[in-house]
Design a protein around this motif. Structure first.
Motif, PDB file in Angstrom:
ATOM      1  N   GLU A  58       0.777  -1.178   0.006  1.00 34.83           N
ATOM      2  CA  GLU A  58      -0.035   0.205  -0.023  1.00 34.83           C
ATOM      3  C   GLU A  58       1.009   1.308   0.047  1.00 34.83           C
ATOM      4  N   LEU A  59       0.511   2.484  -0.859  1.00 32.63           N
ATOM      5  CA  LEU A  59       1.177   3.629  -0.755  1.00 32.63           C
ATOM      6  C   LEU A  59       0.257   4.644  -0.059  1.00 32.63           C
ATOM      7  N   HIS A  60       0.615   5.193   0.767  1.00 32.39           N
ATOM      8  CA  HIS A  60      -0.256   6.143   1.381  1.00 32.39           C
ATOM      9  C   HIS A  60       0.308   7.669   1.030  1.00 32.39           C
ATOM     10  N   VAL A  61      -0.548   8.580   0.041  1.00 38.11           N
ATOM     11  CA  VAL A  61      -0.005   9.785  -0.065  1.00 38.11           C
ATOM     12  C   VAL A  61      -0.703  10.901   0.570  1.00 38.11           C
ATOM     13  N   ASN A  62       0.068  11.686   1.285  1.00 41.84           N
ATOM     14  CA  ASN A  62      -1.004  12.605   2.181  1.00 41.84           C
ATOM     15  C   ASN A  62      -2.170  12.113   2.771  1.00 41.84           C
ATOM     16  N   GLY A  63      -1.824  10.739   3.251  1.00 46.36           N
ATOM     17  CA  GLY A  63      -2.800   9.979   4.154  1.00 46.36           C
ATOM     18  C   GLY A  63      -4.098   9.280   3.566  1.00 46.36           C
ATOM     19  N   VAL A  64      -3.939   9.362   1.939  1.00 46.12           N
ATOM     20  CA  VAL A  64      -4.701   8.865   1.136  1.00 46.12           C
ATOM     21  C   VAL A  64      -4.220   7.361   0.670  1.00 46.12           C
ATOM     22  N   LYS A  65      -5.012   6.338   0.640  1.00 46.87           N
ATOM     23  CA  LYS A  65      -4.316   4.811   0.574  1.00 46.87           C
ATOM     24  C   LYS A  65      -4.539   4.608  -1.101  1.00 46.87           C
ATOM     25  N   TYR A  66      -3.403   4.001  -1.695  1.00 50.59           N
ATOM     26  CA  TYR A  66      -3.477   3.490  -2.971  1.00 50.59           C
ATOM     27  C   TYR A  66      -2.713   2.049  -2.944  1.00 50.59           C
ATOM     28  N   THR A  67      -3.013   1.224  -3.943  1.00 45.20           N
ATOM     29  CA  THR A  67      -2.891  -0.168  -3.757  1.00 45.20           C
ATOM     30  C   THR A  67      -2.194  -0.564  -5.291  1.00 45.20           C
ATOM     31  N   GLN A  68      -1.825  -1.901  -5.169  1.00 43.27           N
ATOM     32  CA  GLN A  68      -1.280  -2.464  -6.397  1.00 43.27           C
ATOM     33  C   GLN A  68       0.172  -2.001  -6.959  1.00 43.27           C
ATOM     34  N   SER A  69       1.005  -3.125  -6.559  1.00 38.67           N
ATOM     35  CA  SER A  69       2.425  -2.509  -6.724  1.00 38.67           C
ATOM     36  C   SER A  69       2.785  -2.202  -8.204  1.00 38.67           C
ATOM     37  N   ILE A  70       2.284  -2.583  -9.316  1.00 35.02           N
ATOM     38  CA  ILE A  70       2.809  -1.820 -10.497  1.00 35.02           C
ATOM     39  C   ILE A  70       2.142  -0.351 -10.465  1.00 35.02           C
ATOM     40  N   PRO A  71       1.047   0.048 -10.227  1.00 39.52           N
ATOM     41  CA  PRO A  71       0.774   1.468 -10.598  1.00 39.52           C
ATOM     42  C   PRO A  71       1.498   2.295  -9.542  1.00 39.52           C
ATOM     43  N   ILE A  72       1.717   1.566  -8.384  1.00 38.91           N
ATOM     44  CA  ILE A  72       2.532   2.388  -7.107  1.00 38.91           C
ATOM     45  C   ILE A  72       3.957   2.507  -7.703  1.00 38.91           C
ATOM     46  N   ALA A  73       4.554   1.732  -8.298  1.00 43.66           N
ATOM     47  CA  ALA A  73       5.939   1.932  -8.757  1.00 43.66           C
ATOM     48  C   ALA A  73       6.023   2.828  -9.951  1.00 43.66           C
ATOM     49  N   ARG A  74       4.656   2.935 -10.833  1.00 45.47           N
ATOM     50  CA  ARG A  74       4.827   3.766 -11.844  1.00 45.47           C
ATOM     51  C   ARG A  74       4.492   5.002 -11.413  1.00 45.47           C
ATOM     52  N   TYR A  75       3.653   5.301 -10.407  1.00 49.68           N
ATOM     53  CA  TYR A  75       3.787   6.624  -9.869  1.00 49.68           C
ATOM     54  C   TYR A  75       4.906   7.068  -9.439  1.00 49.68           C
ATOM     55  N   VAL A  76       5.480   6.401  -8.389  1.00 48.33           N
ATOM     56  CA  VAL A  76       6.931   6.757  -7.806  1.00 48.33           C
ATOM     57  C   VAL A  76       7.917   7.117  -8.823  1.00 48.33           C
ATOM     58  N   VAL A  77       8.088   6.264 -10.029  1.00 48.91           N
ATOM     59  CA  VAL A  77       8.853   6.552 -11.180  1.00 48.91           C
ATOM     60  C   VAL A  77       8.754   7.976 -11.515  1.00 48.91           C
ATOM     61  N   LYS A  78       7.506   8.444 -11.659  1.00 48.95           N
ATOM     62  CA  LYS A  78       7.271   9.833 -12.430  1.00 48.95           C
ATOM     63  C   LYS A  78       7.684  10.896 -11.356  1.00 48.95           C
ATOM     64  N   GLN A  79       7.492  10.518 -10.111  1.00 45.56           N
ATOM     65  CA  GLN A  79       7.917  11.368  -9.110  1.00 45.56           C
ATOM     66  C   GLN A  79       9.405  11.703  -9.077  1.00 45.56           C
ATOM     67  N   VAL A  80      10.169  10.739  -9.277  1.00 45.26           N
ATOM     68  CA  VAL A  80      11.495  10.913  -9.270  1.00 45.26           C
ATOM     69  C   VAL A  80      12.294  11.038 -10.501  1.00 45.26           C
ATOM     70  N   GLY A  81      11.608  10.968 -11.648  1.00 43.44           N
ATOM     71  CA  GLY A  81      12.154  11.450 -12.738  1.00 43.44           C
ATOM     72  C   GLY A  81      12.860  10.185 -13.642  1.00 43.44           C
ATOM     73  N   LEU A  82      12.510   9.081 -13.365  1.00 38.12           N
ATOM     74  CA  LEU A  82      13.191   7.837 -13.965  1.00 38.12           C
ATOM     75  C   LEU A  82      12.260   7.017 -14.966  1.00 38.12           C
ATOM     76  N   TYR A  83      11.323   8.123 -15.520  1.00 37.99           N
ATOM     77  CA  TYR A  83      10.445   7.679 -16.663  1.00 37.99           C
ATOM     78  C   TYR A  83      10.656   8.719 -17.834  1.00 37.99           C
ATOM     79  N   PRO A  84      10.997   7.974 -19.044  1.00 38.95           N
ATOM     80  CA  PRO A  84      11.568   9.083 -20.230  1.00 38.95           C
ATOM     81  C   PRO A  84      10.331  10.257 -20.449  1.00 38.95           C
ATOM     82  N   SER A  85      10.679  11.221 -20.961  1.00 41.05           N
ATOM     83  CA  SER A  85       9.771  12.086 -21.566  1.00 41.05           C
ATOM     84  C   SER A  85       9.357  11.905 -22.649  1.00 41.05           C
ATOM     85  N   ASP A  86       9.897  11.429 -23.731  1.00 41.93           N
ATOM     86  CA  ASP A  86       9.652  11.144 -25.065  1.00 41.93           C
ATOM     87  C   ASP A  86       8.407   9.784 -25.060  1.00 41.93           C
TER      88      ASP A  86
END
Length: 208
Positions: free
Chosen positions: A55-83
């Motif tokens: 589970e990933l809690h963002v500002n107290g709101v819960k999100y689940t599923q490992s793949i969507p969590i990883a893809r969200y974090v990827v975008k926050q840290v900039g390891l997903y291409p812009s192209d």
């Protein structure tokens, strides 16, 4: 950005990619690692969505599923291409691994040792080589000379490849040869390049 809490068990598993991404991005988060007993208590109380972690809690709101969590974090840290096409290539690599994980799922649940052995041996003879050949073909298309999976910089694809090869080489996957990926030169180069990244080395050094 916000306040993050990642909840999983006290081992790598399905949350390890998100943990590593947070570290590489220098993003502070609460790394909540709960024992199975606590997981059982929360599940019985109806507190665990889909009866599964992470589970990933963002500002107290819960999100689940490992793949969507990883893809969200990827975008926050900039390891997903812009192209767009580079994104397509990264997603192609990630989803190929996800397909294999799906195919391996029944073998993790099988309780009969002989049936499990037969299932794993079939995976090692068919599904895993198919995946590795496909990955090798894709990685050979990156002609930048970076030794990364896509383009000139490290992306989430490199980290996922690294962790997947580590899992194979660990010997923890019964009846899957630990050397099964060793002959794929591009794959092993990406694996080594990802491990050599300073932030990756720092992350694993702190856990050794």
């Amino acid at each position: 950005m916000g306040e993050y809490k990642l909840t999983y068990f006290p081992f790598p598993g399905r949350a390890e990619l998100a943990r590593l991404l947070f570290h590489i991005g220098g993003i502070s988060f609460e790394d909540e690692r709960i024992p199975f007993e606590e997981f059982g208590r929360r599940k019985a109380a109806g507190e665990v969505r889909f009866n599964a972690l992470p589970e990933l809690h963002v500002n107290g709101v819960k999100y689940t599923q490992s793949i969507p969590i990883a893809r969200y974090v990827v975008k926050q840290v900039g390891l997903y291409p812009s192209d767009d096409l580079a994104q397509l290539r990264v997603d192609e690599l990630l989803d190929a691994f996800h397909d294999l994980v799906y195919r391996m799922g029944p073998s993790f649940k099988e309780q009969d040792p002989e049936k499990k052995k037969a299932m794993r041996e079939e995976l090692a003879a068919k599904d895993i080589p198919t995946l590795l050949r496909g990955l090798e073909e894709i990685l050979a298309l990156n002609t930048t000379g970076s030794c990364y999976a896509v383009g000139e910089n490290i992306t989430v694809a490199d980290l996922y490849i690294m962790q997947s090869i580590d899992a194979i080489k660990s010997g923890n996957l019964d009846h899957i040869p630990t050397t099964i990926a060793g002959s794929y030169s591009h794959l092993m180069t990406v694996h080594e390049k990802a491990h050599a990244h300073p932030k990756v080395r720092e992350y694993y050094a702190a856990r050794s």
